[in-house]
Design an enzyme around this catalytic site. Structure first.
Site, PDB file in Angstrom:
ATOM      1  N   LEU A 138       0.879  -1.161   0.000  1.00 43.30           N
ATOM      2  CA  LEU A 138       0.000   0.000   0.000  1.00 43.30           C
ATOM      3  C   LEU A 138       0.917   1.211   0.000  1.00 43.30           C
ATOM      4  O   LEU A 138       1.902   1.238   0.734  1.00 43.30           O
ATOM      5  CB  LEU A 138      -0.886   0.030   1.258  1.00 43.30           C
ATOM      6  CG  LEU A 138      -2.015  -0.987   1.352  1.00 43.30           C
ATOM      7  CD1 LEU A 138      -2.637  -0.953   2.745  1.00 43.30           C
ATOM      8  CD2 LEU A 138      -3.074  -0.706   0.301  1.00 43.30           C
ATOM      9  N   ASP A 139       0.601   2.208  -0.796  1.00 41.47           N
ATOM     10  CA  ASP A 139       1.402   3.424  -0.826  1.00 41.47           C
ATOM     11  C   ASP A 139       1.353   4.109   0.527  1.00 41.47           C
ATOM     12  O   ASP A 139       0.446   3.875   1.328  1.00 41.47           O
ATOM     13  CB  ASP A 139       0.879   4.370  -1.906  1.00 41.47           C
ATOM     14  CG  ASP A 139       1.011   3.785  -3.301  1.00 41.47           C
ATOM     15  OD1 ASP A 139       2.026   3.114  -3.555  1.00 41.47           O
ATOM     16  OD2 ASP A 139       0.110   3.993  -4.113  1.00 41.47           O
ATOM     17  N   ALA A 140       2.294   5.001   0.768  1.00 46.10           N
ATOM     18  CA  ALA A 140       2.361   5.729   2.041  1.00 46.10           C
ATOM     19  C   ALA A 140       1.069   6.485   2.315  1.00 46.10           C
ATOM     20  O   ALA A 140       0.646   6.599   3.468  1.00 46.10           O
ATOM     21  CB  ALA A 140       3.546   6.685   2.052  1.00 46.10           C
TER      22      ALA A 140
ATOM     23  N   ARG B 148      -0.788   2.211  -7.771  1.00 50.09           N
ATOM     24  CA  ARG B 148      -1.754   3.305  -7.608  1.00 50.09           C
ATOM     25  C   ARG B 148      -3.011   3.108  -8.457  1.00 50.09           C
ATOM     26  O   ARG B 148      -3.667   4.062  -8.887  1.00 50.09           O
ATOM     27  CB  ARG B 148      -1.091   4.652  -7.865  1.00 50.09           C
ATOM     28  CG  ARG B 148       0.061   4.905  -6.880  1.00 50.09           C
ATOM     29  CD  ARG B 148       0.707   6.243  -6.999  1.00 50.09           C
ATOM     30  NE  ARG B 148      -0.093   7.353  -6.531  1.00 50.09           N
ATOM     31  CZ  ARG B 148      -0.261   7.722  -5.262  1.00 50.09           C
ATOM     32  NH1 ARG B 148       0.297   7.020  -4.299  1.00 50.09           N
ATOM     33  NH2 ARG B 148      -0.986   8.769  -4.965  1.00 50.09           N
TER      34      ARG B 148
END
Length: 187
Positions: free
Chosen positions: A40-42, A140
């Site tokens: 998961l992205d930041a 994303r």
């Protein structure tokens, strides 16, 4: 071993720093030799699995295995029937046609604790929570999908992998899954 972790906002899904100001997984005292299954992205929150078992990554993440992942997405604006249909059909993003997915408006809208830092709010533009269920996970992807449908993502939370739901963990908490919970993940 298979661990479930509620990844907070501002944490990257790796153990080594990436040069940003984001916190790493190393801050959460995981057992040695585990690695994240997917990421998961930041700026995304929610369920992240970690394991020390080889082969789980492919089993859970390869789109050919059709393993589902569900996300709650707070978007800008109120999606129309047409924009939801565009999401369901799988929009083309960056030269790739996304696989079809499930997309619906969450009713009732969830009430989640405020995020720190707070999301962008505009007084004249309402927000709406959607649930998307995908079987692939490009970089994303959810954010690009909602943007292509005319509804930029404001907040993104992965709430389920397989049939295992995040609600059992608070942000920053993790625990090893028991046999029945592993079965839910693999469903």
């Amino acid at each position: 071993m298979l661990l479930a972790f509620h990844k907070p906002y501002g944490v990257i899904s790796q153990f080594t720093p990436d040069g940003s100001s984001s916190q790493t997984l190393q801050s959460f005292n995981f057992p040695k030799n585990v690695y994240s299954l997917g990421r998961l992205d930041a700026d995304s929150e929610g369920l992240l699995l970690l394991s020390d078992e080889s082969g789980l990554n492919t089993r859970l993440l390869d789109p050919e295995n059709r393993h589902k992942r569900s996300y709650w997405v707070q978007v800008e604006g109120l999606p129309t029937v047409e924009s939801l249909q565009k999401l369901r059909q799988g929009p083309a993003i960056q030269g790739h046609r996304c696989l079809p997915c499930q997309a619906r408006i969450l009713e009732p809208q969830p009430s989640l604790p405020a995020r720190n830092p707070p999301i962008r709010e505009r007084k004249t533009i309402p927000t709406c929570w959607l649930e998307l269920e995908l079987i692939e996970g490009k970089n994303r992807q959810v954010r690009r999908m909602t943007a292509s449908a005319g509804h930029p993502t404001l907040r993104l939370l992965r709430v389920k992998i397989g049939d295992f739901q995040l609600r059992v963990l608070a942000p920053g908490e993790w625990r090893e899954l028991d046999v029945s919970e592993r079965g839910l993940v693999m469903a």
